[in-house]
Write a protein that holds these residues in place. Structure first.
Motif, PDB file in Angstrom:
ATOM      1  N   ALA A 191      -3.289  13.924  -3.676  1.00 15.31           N
ATOM      2  CA  ALA A 191      -3.019  12.939  -2.623  1.00 15.31           C
ATOM      3  C   ALA A 191      -3.693  11.626  -3.003  1.00 15.31           C
ATOM      4  CB  ALA A 191      -3.550  13.439  -1.285  1.00 15.31           C
ATOM      5  N   PHE A 192      -2.977  10.520  -2.855  1.00  9.93           N
ATOM      6  CA  PHE A 192      -3.540   9.251  -3.286  1.00  9.93           C
ATOM      7  C   PHE A 192      -3.109   8.096  -2.399  1.00  9.93           C
ATOM      8  CE2 PHE A 192       0.578   9.368  -5.362  1.00  9.93           C
ATOM      9  CZ  PHE A 192       1.040   8.068  -5.255  1.00  9.93           C
ATOM     10  N   VAL A 193      -3.889   7.015  -2.493  1.00  7.71           N
ATOM     11  CA  VAL A 193      -3.537   5.742  -1.862  1.00  7.71           C
ATOM     12  C   VAL A 193      -3.635   4.676  -2.943  1.00  7.71           C
ATOM     13  CG1 VAL A 193      -4.105   4.031  -0.115  1.00  7.71           C
ATOM     14  CG2 VAL A 193      -4.407   6.469   0.388  1.00  7.71           C
ATOM     15  N   ASN A 194      -2.537   3.986  -3.174  1.00  7.78           N
ATOM     16  CA  ASN A 194      -2.491   2.915  -4.162  1.00  7.78           C
ATOM     17  C   ASN A 194      -2.389   1.580  -3.423  1.00  7.78           C
ATOM     18  OD1 ASN A 194      -0.299   1.155  -6.054  1.00  7.78           O
ATOM     19  ND2 ASN A 194      -2.068   2.004  -7.097  1.00  7.78           N
ATOM     20  N   THR A 195      -3.430   0.759  -3.549  1.00  4.84           N
ATOM     21  CA  THR A 195      -3.435  -0.542  -2.881  1.00  4.84           C
ATOM     22  C   THR A 195      -3.048  -1.616  -3.888  1.00  4.84           C
ATOM     23  OG1 THR A 195      -5.198   0.192  -1.410  1.00  4.84           O
ATOM     24  CG2 THR A 195      -4.832  -2.170  -1.575  1.00  4.84           C
ATOM     25  N   ALA A 196      -2.090  -2.451  -3.522  1.00  8.33           N
ATOM     26  CA  ALA A 196      -1.581  -3.458  -4.444  1.00  8.33           C
ATOM     27  C   ALA A 196      -1.326  -4.773  -3.721  1.00  8.33           C
ATOM     28  CB  ALA A 196      -0.298  -2.970  -5.099  1.00  8.33           C
ATOM     29  N   THR A 197      -1.293  -5.833  -4.511  1.00  8.14           N
ATOM     30  CA  THR A 197      -0.980  -7.155  -3.994  1.00  8.14           C
ATOM     31  C   THR A 197       0.461  -7.503  -4.339  1.00  8.14           C
ATOM     32  OG1 THR A 197      -3.263  -7.891  -4.303  1.00  8.14           O
ATOM     33  CG2 THR A 197      -1.580  -9.599  -4.092  1.00  8.14           C
ATOM     34  N   PRO A 198       1.292  -7.770  -3.353  1.00  2.92           N
ATOM     35  CA  PRO A 198       2.692  -8.121  -3.650  1.00  2.92           C
ATOM     36  C   PRO A 198       2.785  -9.422  -4.443  1.00  2.92           C
ATOM     37  CG  PRO A 198       2.412  -7.521  -1.331  1.00  2.92           C
ATOM     38  CD  PRO A 198       1.036  -7.692  -1.908  1.00  2.92           C
ATOM     39  N   ILE A 209       0.842  -1.197   0.000  1.00  4.07           N
ATOM     40  CA  ILE A 209       0.000   0.000   0.000  1.00  4.07           C
ATOM     41  C   ILE A 209       0.879   1.249   0.000  1.00  4.07           C
ATOM     42  CG2 ILE A 209      -1.765   1.301   1.236  1.00  4.07           C
ATOM     43  CD1 ILE A 209      -2.767  -1.327   2.388  1.00  4.07           C
ATOM     44  N   THR A 210       0.707   2.057  -1.023  1.00  2.00           N
ATOM     45  CA  THR A 210       1.502   3.277  -1.154  1.00  2.00           C
ATOM     46  C   THR A 210       0.619   4.487  -0.897  1.00  2.00           C
ATOM     47  OG1 THR A 210       2.918   2.239  -2.820  1.00  2.00           O
ATOM     48  CG2 THR A 210       2.979   4.641  -2.672  1.00  2.00           C
ATOM     49  N   THR A 211       1.049   5.329   0.014  1.00  2.00           N
ATOM     50  CA  THR A 211       0.373   6.591   0.300  1.00  2.00           C
ATOM     51  C   THR A 211       1.346   7.714  -0.006  1.00  2.00           C
ATOM     52  OG1 THR A 211      -0.891   5.550   2.091  1.00  2.00           O
ATOM     53  CG2 THR A 211      -0.808   7.958   2.054  1.00  2.00           C
ATOM     54  N   ALA A 212       0.918   8.667  -0.813  1.00  2.00           N
ATOM     55  CA  ALA A 212       1.817   9.749  -1.203  1.00  2.00           C
ATOM     56  C   ALA A 212       1.020  10.901  -1.797  1.00  2.00           C
ATOM     57  CB  ALA A 212       2.858   9.254  -2.212  1.00  2.00           C
ATOM     58  N   THR A 213       1.733  11.967  -2.109  1.00  2.00           N
ATOM     59  CA  THR A 213       1.156  13.109  -2.812  1.00  2.00           C
ATOM     60  C   THR A 213       1.980  13.350  -4.066  1.00  2.00           C
ATOM     61  OG1 THR A 213       0.363  14.151  -0.782  1.00  2.00           O
ATOM     62  CG2 THR A 213       0.637  15.572  -2.700  1.00  2.00           C
ATOM     63  N   LEU A 214       1.307  13.352  -5.215  1.00  2.00           N
ATOM     64  CA  LEU A 214       1.976  13.669  -6.471  1.00  2.00           C
ATOM     65  C   LEU A 214       1.891  15.176  -6.653  1.00  2.00           C
ATOM     66  CD1 LEU A 214       3.309  12.954  -9.158  1.00  2.00           C
ATOM     67  CD2 LEU A 214       1.027  12.522 -10.095  1.00  2.00           C
TER      68      LEU A 214
END
Length: 208
Positions: free
Chosen positions: A59-66, A31-36
């Motif tokens: 501002a975003f949250v990118n949810t991913a499966t490893p 899970i990546t939380t950041a601001t572009l």
């Protein structure tokens, strides 16, 4: 299809100044939380010489499966934390246009992470509200409750359905819905579909 990893990408420098990059970056368990952020990010139109400069941040949250090959995105949500302003100038530096855009409650859910979306598992994109202001005229246009579903057919075409509400600058509104799915070929050609616009007092227009 690969999501952002543990290390933020390097900043991108604009053709004519400024930069864009990821701020307040955090990556934990896919899970990546950041601001572009766009900081005076300037690009040049190769055909006209016009310069486009963007300021603002998302501002975003990118949810991913490893996975073994890296994290695969399953969902993305975002909002403008600082409204995006786009200023366009001619090659000689004269003002051409200026617009400001903001949005809330953007969400993209991937139907088949790492694969091709299907009718039973489509990509679904939604937007709570988006507004665009023409800074030259002062007029603001809004869109609310947009919902887009998109998937690929066995023949390789892409089918899309969407709905939402659009507002004119004076505040009146119209509803939009695909009464027949929009079909696009693998080459990007529009093949079929019907969009219905419904306004005040039951008025409507149909685009086929």
């Amino acid at each position: 299809r690969l999501a952002l990893g543990s290390t933020p990408p390097a900043d991108s420098l604009g053709d004519c100044g400024g930069r864009s990059g990821y701020r307040n970056y955090s990556h934990v368990s896919g899970i990546t939380t950041a601001t572009l952020a766009f900081e005076g990010y300037c690009t040049v139109d190769s055909s006209t010489g016009e310069k486009q400069t963007i300021d603002g941040s998302i501002a975003f949250v990118n949810t991913a499966t490893p996975t073994a090959s890296g994290p695969i995105t399953t969902q993305m949500s975002a909002d403008t934390s600082k409204a995006l302003t786009l200023v366009v100038k001619s090659s000689s530096g004269a003002a051409v246009s200026s617009q400001t855009m903001s949005f809330t409650a953007f969400k993209m859910a991937v139907g088949v992470p790492g694969g091709t979306p299907t009718a039973s598992n489509p990509n679904v994109m939604s937007m709570g509200e988006m507004s665009v202001t023409d800074n030259d005229t002062g007029k603001t246009y809004r869109e609310t409750d947009y919902l887009l579903r998109q998937y690929e057919t066995p023949s390789g075409n892409t089918e899309m359905t969407f709905s939402g509400r659009g507002y004119r600058s004076g505040g009146t509104y119209f509803d939009i819905v695909t009464t027949k799915p929009i079909v696009e070929s693998s080459n990007g050609d529009l093949l079929s579909g019907t969009i219905t616009f419904t306004g005040a007092n039951g008025s409507n227009a149909v685009a086929t």
